[in-house]
Design a protein around this motif. Structure first.
Motif, PDB file in Angstrom:
ATOM      1  N   LEU A 247      25.418   0.857 -13.768  1.00 57.93           N
ATOM      2  CA  LEU A 247      24.475   1.138 -12.754  1.00 57.93           C
ATOM      3  C   LEU A 247      23.275   0.191 -12.824  1.00 57.93           C
ATOM      4  O   LEU A 247      22.501   0.001 -11.727  1.00 57.93           O
ATOM      5  CB  LEU A 247      24.441   2.495 -12.496  1.00 57.93           C
ATOM      6  N   PHE A 248      22.664   0.613 -13.813  1.00 58.24           N
ATOM      7  CA  PHE A 248      21.406  -0.156 -14.071  1.00 58.24           C
ATOM      8  C   PHE A 248      21.633  -1.619 -13.884  1.00 58.24           C
ATOM      9  O   PHE A 248      20.714  -2.415 -13.158  1.00 58.24           O
ATOM     10  CB  PHE A 248      20.759   0.151 -15.463  1.00 58.24           C
ATOM     11  N   GLY A 255      18.161  -5.980  -7.114  1.00 56.42           N
ATOM     12  CA  GLY A 255      16.845  -6.198  -7.016  1.00 56.42           C
ATOM     13  C   GLY A 255      16.269  -7.750  -7.217  1.00 56.42           C
ATOM     14  O   GLY A 255      15.776  -8.463  -6.517  1.00 56.42           O
ATOM     15  N   VAL A 256      17.163  -8.659  -8.023  1.00 58.39           N
ATOM     16  CA  VAL A 256      16.919 -10.126  -8.098  1.00 58.39           C
ATOM     17  C   VAL A 256      17.435 -10.717  -6.849  1.00 58.39           C
ATOM     18  O   VAL A 256      16.945 -11.776  -6.263  1.00 58.39           O
ATOM     19  CB  VAL A 256      17.718 -10.686  -9.385  1.00 58.39           C
ATOM     20  N   THR A 257      18.607 -10.412  -6.509  1.00 59.50           N
ATOM     21  CA  THR A 257      18.914 -11.178  -5.059  1.00 59.50           C
ATOM     22  C   THR A 257      18.216 -10.913  -3.835  1.00 59.50           C
ATOM     23  O   THR A 257      17.842 -11.809  -3.150  1.00 59.50           O
ATOM     24  CB  THR A 257      20.428 -10.382  -4.592  1.00 59.50           C
ATOM     25  N   VAL A 258      17.600  -9.816  -3.881  1.00 57.84           N
ATOM     26  CA  VAL A 258      16.882  -9.327  -2.536  1.00 57.84           C
ATOM     27  C   VAL A 258      15.400 -10.091  -2.837  1.00 57.84           C
ATOM     28  O   VAL A 258      14.752 -10.773  -1.939  1.00 57.84           O
ATOM     29  CB  VAL A 258      16.593  -7.738  -2.337  1.00 57.84           C
ATOM     30  N   ALA A 259      14.852  -9.864  -4.179  1.00 58.55           N
ATOM     31  CA  ALA A 259      13.578 -10.479  -4.161  1.00 58.55           C
ATOM     32  C   ALA A 259      13.454 -11.965  -4.201  1.00 58.55           C
ATOM     33  O   ALA A 259      12.773 -12.697  -3.846  1.00 58.55           O
ATOM     34  CB  ALA A 259      13.056  -9.986  -5.585  1.00 58.55           C
ATOM     35  N   GLY A 260      14.602 -12.438  -4.484  1.00 61.81           N
ATOM     36  CA  GLY A 260      14.613 -14.089  -4.573  1.00 61.81           C
ATOM     37  C   GLY A 260      14.608 -14.651  -3.284  1.00 61.81           C
ATOM     38  O   GLY A 260      14.309 -15.790  -2.868  1.00 61.81           O
ATOM     39  N   VAL A 301      18.328   2.681  -8.965  1.00 62.92           N
ATOM     40  CA  VAL A 301      17.031   2.247  -8.177  1.00 62.92           C
ATOM     41  C   VAL A 301      15.896   1.473  -9.207  1.00 62.92           C
ATOM     42  O   VAL A 301      15.428   0.446  -8.763  1.00 62.92           O
ATOM     43  CB  VAL A 301      16.269   3.574  -7.472  1.00 62.92           C
ATOM     44  N   GLN A 302      15.840   2.216 -10.365  1.00 65.38           N
ATOM     45  CA  GLN A 302      14.905   1.753 -11.184  1.00 65.38           C
ATOM     46  C   GLN A 302      15.164   0.005 -11.690  1.00 65.38           C
ATOM     47  O   GLN A 302      14.435  -0.700 -11.735  1.00 65.38           O
ATOM     48  CB  GLN A 302      14.663   2.418 -12.469  1.00 65.38           C
ATOM     49  N   GLY A 303      16.465  -0.049 -11.872  1.00 68.19           N
ATOM     50  CA  GLY A 303      16.998  -1.311 -12.454  1.00 68.19           C
ATOM     51  C   GLY A 303      16.553  -2.434 -11.057  1.00 68.19           C
ATOM     52  O   GLY A 303      16.287  -3.500 -11.545  1.00 68.19           O
ATOM     53  N   ALA A 304      16.863  -2.174  -9.800  1.00 65.08           N
ATOM     54  CA  ALA A 304      16.693  -2.970  -8.668  1.00 65.08           C
ATOM     55  C   ALA A 304      15.079  -3.377  -8.868  1.00 65.08           C
ATOM     56  O   ALA A 304      14.825  -4.417  -8.700  1.00 65.08           O
ATOM     57  CB  ALA A 304      16.989  -2.110  -7.540  1.00 65.08           C
ATOM     58  N   LEU A 305      14.226  -2.149  -8.751  1.00 65.71           N
ATOM     59  CA  LEU A 305      12.782  -2.478  -8.684  1.00 65.71           C
ATOM     60  C   LEU A 305      12.350  -3.181  -9.835  1.00 65.71           C
ATOM     61  O   LEU A 305      11.371  -4.033  -9.774  1.00 65.71           O
ATOM     62  CB  LEU A 305      12.164  -1.093  -8.640  1.00 65.71           C
ATOM     63  N   SER A 306      12.730  -2.907 -10.998  1.00 67.27           N
ATOM     64  CA  SER A 306      12.254  -3.704 -12.277  1.00 67.27           C
ATOM     65  C   SER A 306      12.574  -5.018 -12.209  1.00 67.27           C
ATOM     66  O   SER A 306      11.613  -5.943 -12.420  1.00 67.27           O
ATOM     67  CB  SER A 306      13.111  -2.841 -13.316  1.00 67.27           C
ATOM     68  N   PHE A 307      13.731  -5.521 -11.973  1.00 66.25           N
ATOM     69  CA  PHE A 307      14.303  -6.791 -11.918  1.00 66.25           C
ATOM     70  C   PHE A 307      13.384  -7.625 -10.839  1.00 66.25           C
ATOM     71  O   PHE A 307      13.491  -8.758 -10.498  1.00 66.25           O
ATOM     72  CB  PHE A 307      15.725  -6.990 -11.768  1.00 66.25           C
TER      73      PHE A 307
END
Length: 385
Positions: A247-248, A255-260, A301-307
């Protein structure tokens, strides 16, 4: 995005799997090689320290090498280290192979980050970096749990063989898909090594490097000690540990995909929205860790935000270090791995306190708070290059 980017990501997947897989293999490895669990655990530190030291050192040595040859050489050296590790019965030899693998990994990442940026238009560095880092996030989703399962069934040596095998298609992809140009774009006209190292005196570059290291410290502070939270605080069985890790990892991929898609044009938006949410999320996770549904949801959620934050900051490193075209990737690699080394050390100090198993979650919140306190006065500088 060009196909060679995905071939580079495959190699990053193999290397990411190797970096994280020992967490589930240490007891078996210690028993087989007749060393203590604590001694076996130093293999993880050896790899992380090798990445920090090796990234700028190997990048400096490889700056005049052909890019394709450099990447291919690093992959083959990484694979060879795992083959030797898979057959040795000596712990010192295994330790040495981890150092060699870390140096090869550091060199590969340093060259691959700049190669990825060179394969796309200048305003798409963030998207290129997202593709490359997807190899790391997929390692946490599939590689690490898969390696743990393979080790449980066939022994830890099988996992080393599997990582070596993964390097072969990646090596073929690099050979066929990466341009043969030199790491330094213009051997006679490019900046000297001294000029590239001088970029480290630029305050804005130092700022984003520090912020990237702090955010990654927070990420690995909690990721490293997630297992006791799952089994101890939440009271779930051991089979839920890989579920939480997956899940993380899935969150980190999102997170990486969206932020990219935003880190090139709107980095301020990613940092302004993601930073406070990440800061709030760690203490909320600590408070609700005894509720399994809340725990597993917040881990994602934290995995997404962190990355999302981490990848955006590393993208800013590439922009800020534009005057160091062959060394910028090594600066980013070193910053990430300083965080990966320091975060677990900080988190470990909290385990003996009243916070217990959730101490690392509180430590992550503190590290993010420090990052935001540093970033807030300089938010405009971060967003402009």
């Amino acid at each position: 995005m060009p196909l060679p980017l995905y071939l580079l990501a495959l190699a990053v997947f193999a290397m990411g799997t190797s970096e994280f897989m020992l967490a589930g293999l240490v007891p078996d490895l210690a028993s087989d090689l007749d060393v203590s669990v604590g001694t076996a655990g130093t293999l993880t530190s050896a790899f992380a320290i090798g990445l920090v030291v090796g990234a700028p050192l190997v990048a400096a040595l490889a700056r005049d090498w052909p890019r394709r040859l450099s990447l291919l050489g690093f992959i083959l050296a990484f694979a060879a280290a795992h083959v030797v590790g898979a057959v040795t019965t000596s712990f010192p030899v295994l330790f040495a192979t981890r150092v060699v693998a870390a140096l090869a990994n550091a060199g590969f990442l340093a060259v691959a980050l700049t190669a990825a940026a060179a394969l796309v238009p200048p305003d798409q560095k963030g998207r290129a970096l997202a593709v490359l880092l997807s190899g790391t996030t997929m390692a946490t989703i599939a590689g690490v749990p898969g390696g743990s399962a393979l080790g449980a069934v066939l022994g830890w040596r099988a996992t080393f063989w599997a990582v070596a095998a993964l390097c072969l298609p990646a090596a073929l992809g690099v050979l066929k898909g990466i341009p043969a140009g030199r790491v330094r774009e213009e051997v006679t006209g490019g900046p000297t090594l001294r000029a590239e190292l001088a970029q480290l005196s630029r305050p804005r570059l130092v700022l984003v490097l520090v912020l990237g290291a702090l955010v990654n410290s927070a990420t690995f502070a909690s990721f490293t000690f997630l297992a006791p939270v799952v089994t101890g605080t939440a009271g779930l069985g051991e089979l839920w540990i890989p579920v939480a890790l997956v899940l993380f990892g899935a969150g980190s991929f999102v997170g990486v995909t969206v932020a990219g898609r935003w880190s090139d044009r709107r980095p301020t938006l990613v940092l302004a929205v993601g930073g406070p949410l990440l800061l709030i999320g760690w203490p909320v996770l600590a408070v609700l860790a005894d509720e399994p549904v809340a725990l597993l949801s917040l881990v994602f959620v934290q995995g997404a935000l962190s990355f999302a934050l981490g990848s955006t900051l590393i993208t800013r490193v590439l922009y800020e270090a534009a005057g160091a075209p062959t060394m910028a990737g090594s600066y980013a690699t070193a910053a990430l791995n300083v965080g990966a080394t320091v975060g677990p050390l900080v988190a470990a100090t909290t385990l003996g306190t009243a916070a217990g198993n959730v101490g690392p979650l509180w430590a992550s919140g503190l590290l993010v708070a420090v990052a935001l306190l540093i970033a807030f006065p300089s938010r405009k500088a971060i967003a402009t290059g």
